[in-house]
Write a protein that holds these residues in place. Structure first.
Motif, short mmCIF file in Angstrom:
data_model
loop_
_atom_site.label_atom_id
_atom_site.label_comp_id
_atom_site.label_asym_id
_atom_site.label_seq_id
_atom_site.Cartn_x
_atom_site.Cartn_y
_atom_site.Cartn_z
N UNK A 98 13.95 13.86 88.67
CA UNK A 98 15.21 13.95 87.92
C UNK A 98 16.39 14.01 88.87
N UNK A 99 16.29 14.83 89.90
CA UNK A 99 17.37 14.96 90.88
C UNK A 99 17.68 13.61 91.53
N UNK A 100 16.64 12.96 92.04
CA UNK A 100 16.85 11.67 92.72
C UNK A 100 17.39 10.61 91.76
N UNK A 101 16.82 10.55 90.56
CA UNK A 101 17.25 9.53 89.59
C UNK A 101 18.72 9.72 89.21
N UNK A 102 19.11 10.94 88.94
CA UNK A 102 20.51 11.19 88.56
C UNK A 102 21.47 10.87 89.70
N UNK A 103 21.07 11.21 90.92
CA UNK A 103 21.92 10.89 92.07
C UNK A 103 22.06 9.38 92.24
N UNK A 104 20.95 8.64 92.09
CA UNK A 104 21.01 7.18 92.18
C UNK A 104 21.90 6.59 91.08
N UNK A 132 5.33 19.06 87.27
CA UNK A 132 6.12 19.89 88.16
C UNK A 132 6.99 19.05 89.10
N UNK A 133 6.60 17.80 89.29
CA UNK A 133 7.32 16.89 90.18
C UNK A 133 8.55 16.28 89.48
N UNK A 134 8.63 16.45 88.16
CA UNK A 134 9.74 15.85 87.41
C UNK A 134 11.10 16.37 87.85
N UNK A 135 11.17 17.60 88.34
CA UNK A 135 12.45 18.13 88.82
C UNK A 135 12.99 17.31 89.99
#
Length: 184
Positions: free
Chosen positions: A112-118, A106-109
């Motif tokens: 994913x958000x943080x990784x894509x922004x970085x 459930x934490x993958x969302x």
């Protein structure tokens, strides 16, 4: 051994993996969300989210436990939050249905958000604000992409030998028998 474990030695910490762009496409292509086109599904998700936001009390928890409606039409939500385990099971079902493997929780969302922004060079403070982090723990979400790994690998390769543009000198063919002249 207990002492080493308490100090963190020998432990492998499982971290939630981000959903890759290819995995996200699998989610949209399968009928995980709905049996409609991607844009129709996105519109439906926005509509449901809007209705949800209008029906929960202001302030407090975002993920509320749904209650059965008395009249069968009006959806109601509890003041209790959705349990972590319930959310984990839901996310696992979604990933299983789309045939997505890996350690997705459930934490993958959030990951994913943080990784894509970085990866898109968004400032760390903005990533921190978007994900709701108050500390520098958001740095743990800086995951390298395959493209970044390849670039690093290419940078660390030894230089290729330069191709010589000078033609090698060719000497005249030698005769099989060497001749020698002696002085008189």
């Amino acid at each position: 051994m207990k002492k080493l474990n308490s100090e963190g030695e020998g432990k492998v910490v499982k971290q939630a993996e981000p959903i890759s762009p290819l995995e996200e496409e699998k989610l949209w292509e399968t009928d995980v969300f709905a049996n409609t086109s991607k844009s129709q599904t996105q519109d439906a998700i926005v509509k449901v989210l809007r209705e949800y936001m209008e029906s929960i009390p202001l302030g407090g928890l975002f993920y509320r436990r749904p209650l059965s409606s008395r009249d069968g039409e009006n959806v109601r939500y509890s003041h209790q939050k959705v349990g972590v385990h319930t959310f984990e099971k839901l996310f696992k079902k979604i990933c299983d249905k789309a045939d997505i493997t890996g350690h997705h929780t459930g934490h993958s969302g959030k990951v994913t958000t943080a990784t894509r922004l970085f990866h898109n060079k968004v400032d760390e403070q903005l990533v921190q604000e978007r994900t709701g982090h108050r500390s520098l723990a958001v740095r743990a979400y800086k995951r390298t992409s395959k493209t970044q790994q390849k670039k690093i690998s290419d940078l660390l390769q030894p230089p290729k030998p330069k191709e010589s543009k000078i033609e090698p000198k060719t000497s005249p063919p030698r005769s099989p028998v060497a001749t020698c002249t002696l002085p008189d």
